[in-house]
Design a protein around this motif. Structure first.
Motif, PDB file in Angstrom:
ATOM      1  N   GLU A   1      -4.536  -2.298  12.618  1.00 10.76           N
ATOM      2  CA  GLU A   1      -5.994  -2.419  12.716  1.00 10.76           C
ATOM      3  C   GLU A   1      -6.654  -2.020  11.388  1.00 10.76           C
ATOM      4  OE1 GLU A   1     -10.062  -1.458  13.257  1.00 10.76           O
ATOM      5  OE2 GLU A   1      -8.584   0.147  13.041  1.00 10.76           O
ATOM      6  N   LEU A   2      -6.165  -0.938  10.782  1.00  8.12           N
ATOM      7  CA  LEU A   2      -6.700  -0.486   9.489  1.00  8.12           C
ATOM      8  C   LEU A   2      -6.478  -1.544   8.409  1.00  8.12           C
ATOM      9  CD1 LEU A   2      -7.787   1.932   7.665  1.00  8.12           C
ATOM     10  CD2 LEU A   2      -5.367   2.342   7.160  1.00  8.12           C
ATOM     11  N   MET A   3      -5.258  -2.068   8.355  1.00 10.43           N
ATOM     12  CA  MET A   3      -4.909  -3.016   7.299  1.00 10.43           C
ATOM     13  C   MET A   3      -5.640  -4.359   7.441  1.00 10.43           C
ATOM     14  SD  MET A   3      -2.833  -1.971   4.980  1.00 10.43           S
ATOM     15  CE  MET A   3      -1.876  -0.527   4.637  1.00 10.43           C
ATOM     16  N   ASP A   4      -6.057  -4.699   8.664  1.00  7.01           N
ATOM     17  CA  ASP A   4      -6.746  -5.971   8.893  1.00  7.01           C
ATOM     18  C   ASP A   4      -8.266  -5.874   8.752  1.00  7.01           C
ATOM     19  OD1 ASP A   4      -4.394  -7.334   9.369  1.00  7.01           O
ATOM     20  OD2 ASP A   4      -4.494  -7.140  11.555  1.00  7.01           O
ATOM     21  N   ARG A   5      -8.776  -4.675   8.621  1.00  6.36           N
ATOM     22  CA  ARG A   5     -10.232  -4.473   8.699  1.00  6.36           C
ATOM     23  C   ARG A   5     -10.997  -5.266   7.638  1.00  6.36           C
ATOM     24  NH1 ARG A   5     -11.212   1.785   9.416  1.00  6.36           N
ATOM     25  NH2 ARG A   5      -9.952   1.550  11.282  1.00  6.36           N
TER      26      ARG A   5
ATOM     27  N   MET B   1      -0.070   7.420  11.464  1.00 10.15           N
ATOM     28  CA  MET B   1      -0.713   6.453  12.356  1.00 10.15           C
ATOM     29  C   MET B   1       0.327   5.744  13.218  1.00 10.15           C
ATOM     30  SD  MET B   1      -3.506   4.346  10.166  1.00 10.15           S
ATOM     31  CE  MET B   1      -4.981   5.121   9.512  1.00 10.15           C
ATOM     32  N   SER B   2      -0.095   5.352  14.419  1.00 14.82           N
ATOM     33  CA  SER B   2       0.731   4.458  15.220  1.00 14.82           C
ATOM     34  C   SER B   2       0.749   3.096  14.532  1.00 14.82           C
ATOM     35  CB  SER B   2       0.126   4.307  16.618  1.00 14.82           C
ATOM     36  OG  SER B   2      -1.106   3.606  16.535  1.00 14.82           O
TER      37      SER B   2
ATOM     38  N   ALA C   1       0.836  -1.206   0.000  1.00 10.43           N
ATOM     39  CA  ALA C   1       0.000   0.000   0.000  1.00 10.43           C
ATOM     40  C   ALA C   1       0.868   1.253   0.000  1.00 10.43           C
ATOM     41  CB  ALA C   1      -0.893  -0.001   1.234  1.00 10.43           C
ATOM     42  N   PRO C   2       0.320   2.348  -0.516  1.00 10.40           N
ATOM     43  CA  PRO C   2       1.041   3.616  -0.414  1.00 10.40           C
ATOM     44  C   PRO C   2       1.174   4.018   1.051  1.00 10.40           C
ATOM     45  CG  PRO C   2      -0.878   3.786  -1.878  1.00 10.40           C
ATOM     46  CD  PRO C   2      -0.999   2.505  -1.163  1.00 10.40           C
ATOM     47  N   LEU C   3       2.332   4.548   1.402  1.00 12.35           N
ATOM     48  CA  LEU C   3       2.567   4.958   2.781  1.00 12.35           C
ATOM     49  C   LEU C   3       1.524   5.976   3.247  1.00 12.35           C
ATOM     50  CD1 LEU C   3       4.595   4.346   5.046  1.00 12.35           C
ATOM     51  CD2 LEU C   3       5.907   6.338   4.298  1.00 12.35           C
TER      52      LEU C   3
ATOM     53  N   ALA D   1     -14.335 -12.956  14.379  1.00  9.13           N
ATOM     54  CA  ALA D   1     -12.953 -12.487  14.290  1.00  9.13           C
ATOM     55  C   ALA D   1     -12.826 -11.063  14.810  1.00  9.13           C
ATOM     56  CB  ALA D   1     -12.472 -12.557  12.847  1.00  9.13           C
ATOM     57  N   SER D   2     -11.677 -10.772  15.414  1.00 10.00           N
ATOM     58  CA  SER D   2     -11.391  -9.407  15.832  1.00 10.00           C
ATOM     59  C   SER D   2      -9.891  -9.164  15.811  1.00 10.00           C
ATOM     60  CB  SER D   2     -11.951  -9.123  17.227  1.00 10.00           C
ATOM     61  OG  SER D   2     -11.361 -10.004  18.167  1.00 10.00           O
ATOM     62  N   TYR D   3      -9.524  -7.894  15.748  1.00  9.31           N
ATOM     63  CA  TYR D   3      -8.119  -7.497  15.789  1.00  9.31           C
ATOM     64  C   TYR D   3      -7.656  -7.499  17.245  1.00  9.31           C
ATOM     65  CZ  TYR D   3      -4.151  -4.260  15.976  1.00  9.31           C
ATOM     66  OH  TYR D   3      -2.934  -3.684  16.228  1.00  9.31           O
ATOM     67  N   GLN D   4      -6.495  -8.106  17.486  1.00 10.90           N
ATOM     68  CA  GLN D   4      -5.913  -8.097  18.839  1.00 10.90           C
ATOM     69  C   GLN D   4      -4.520  -7.494  18.752  1.00 10.90           C
ATOM     70  OE1 GLN D   4      -6.217 -11.766  21.100  1.00 10.90           O
ATOM     71  NE2 GLN D   4      -4.308 -11.308  22.158  1.00 10.90           N
ATOM     72  N   PRO D   5      -4.310  -6.320  19.353  1.00 14.89           N
ATOM     73  CA  PRO D   5      -2.999  -5.666  19.262  1.00 14.89           C
ATOM     74  C   PRO D   5      -1.887  -6.586  19.765  1.00 14.89           C
ATOM     75  CG  PRO D   5      -4.626  -4.239  20.308  1.00 14.89           C
ATOM     76  CD  PRO D   5      -5.256  -5.586  20.191  1.00 14.89           C
ATOM     77  N   LEU D   6      -0.682  -6.520  19.210  1.00 14.66           N
ATOM     78  CA  LEU D   6      -0.393  -5.603  18.126  1.00 14.66           C
ATOM     79  C   LEU D   6      -0.654  -6.230  16.761  1.00 14.66           C
ATOM     80  CD1 LEU D   6       0.884  -2.901  17.117  1.00 14.66           C
ATOM     81  CD2 LEU D   6       3.080  -4.047  17.255  1.00 14.66           C
ATOM     82  N   ASN D   7      -0.458  -7.524  16.636  1.00 12.51           N
ATOM     83  CA  ASN D   7      -0.448  -8.035  15.266  1.00 12.51           C
ATOM     84  C   ASN D   7      -1.185  -9.361  15.096  1.00 12.51           C
ATOM     85  OD1 ASN D   7       1.418  -9.447  16.717  1.00 12.51           O
ATOM     86  ND2 ASN D   7       3.059  -9.295  15.231  1.00 12.51           N
ATOM     87  N   ASP D   8      -2.213  -9.594  15.895  1.00 10.31           N
ATOM     88  CA  ASP D   8      -2.971 -10.843  15.752  1.00 10.31           C
ATOM     89  C   ASP D   8      -4.399 -10.599  15.290  1.00 10.31           C
ATOM     90  OD1 ASP D   8      -0.795 -12.279  16.595  1.00 10.31           O
ATOM     91  OD2 ASP D   8      -1.545 -12.656  18.620  1.00 10.31           O
ATOM     92  N   ILE D   9      -4.942 -11.593  14.602  1.00 13.26           N
ATOM     93  CA  ILE D   9      -6.376 -11.683  14.364  1.00 13.26           C
ATOM     94  C   ILE D   9      -6.841 -12.903  15.141  1.00 13.26           C
ATOM     95  CG2 ILE D   9      -8.196 -12.054  12.642  1.00 13.26           C
ATOM     96  CD1 ILE D   9      -6.313 -10.698  10.588  1.00 13.26           C
TER      97      ILE D   9
END
Length: 258
Positions: free
Chosen positions: A117-121, A110-111, A102-104, A134-142
């Protein structure tokens, strides 16, 4: 926060036949650079694996993560990716892997947590459409109430961000624990049962074939962001093939953190 929108871009899908683990690592580097340079539109790439692998993060210690003898015994190639994060145990029919280039601007300001979270939506929407909580779990899990589904990693290069995710469609937990050192201590008591609890694959949660899950994921991306079918260019594939040979298949790179 970023003001850029996914719909500002003409997204392209790349989904080819099975490729080697080292070529996948190389394609991530090449395609991130191409999107950064503006030579390729932002891209969703769905991976198909030609063989089993352990993929370790850029900063992980090879010997701390992988039992080299067990990897050889099971015919599993160990490769190192360009992003951080943890080790991934890959078996072709059991794994769903994809990269978003994706473009930066999409994540500018963003943090890391917000950008993950945005990229996993879109994929969380797809999984929910399949009946998975399913849900996003910080930092990098679904994750879901039944267990972890996927792990993500990111790398920002130039004007692009690489976000890639490995999802468990099914899992051979016993073999994973033989090959990966990480978590053995935590899981040594009733190891396999524990590993199965920690990771709950999409096969058991959806009852759907792997190809159908991928199809629904791609449909979700297309509905939310727009997506046209694309392919690798001869130049991209040529450069990635050379990079796979000279860098990602080399003991020097794989062992850069011994």
């Amino acid at each position: 926060m970023s003001t850029a929108s996914w719909r500002d871009h003409d997204w392209q899908l790349v989904h080819t036949g099975p490729q080697s683990p080292s070529l996948h690592m190389a394609l991530d580097e090449v395609l991130t650079a191409e999107v950064s340079a503006g030579r390729r539109p932002p891209t969703l790439r769905v991976w198909e694996w030609a063989s089993p692998a352990v993929v370790i993060g850029r900063f992980q210690s090879l010997r701390n993560e992988v039992d080299a003898d067990e990897a050889v015994r099971h015919g599993i190639e160990v490769v190192r990716r360009i992003s951080g994060g943890g080790a991934m145990f890959i078996e072709p029919g059991n794994t769903i892997t994809y990269s978003v280039y994706a473009p930066l601007a999409l994540v500018e300001g963003m943090s890391f947590q917000d950008s993950y979270e945005l990229m996993d939506r879109w994929v969380i929407a797809a999984l929910r459409g399949l009946g998975v909580e399913a849900s996003y779990q910080p930092l990098n899990d679904i994750t879901s109430p039944a267990g972890k589904i996927a792990g993500a990693a990111q790398a920002r290069r130039g004007n692009a961000v690489l976000h890639h995710v490995t999802m468990a469609y099914d899992i051979d937990a016993a073999k994973m624990l033989q090959v990966l050192r990480i978590g053995r201590e935590k899981l040594s008591d009733k190891a396999t049962q524990s590993a199965n609890k920690r990771v709950d694959p999409l096969r058991s949660q959806t009852g759907l074939p792997r190809a159908t899950v991928i199809e629904r994921m791609v449909d979700s991306f297309r509905d939310m962001h727009g997506l046209a079918d694309g392919q690798l260019t001869a130049d991209e594939l040529g450069r990635a093939t050379e990079l796979a040979r000279s860098k990602f298949a080399s003991p020097e790179w794989t062992g850069i953190v011994p």
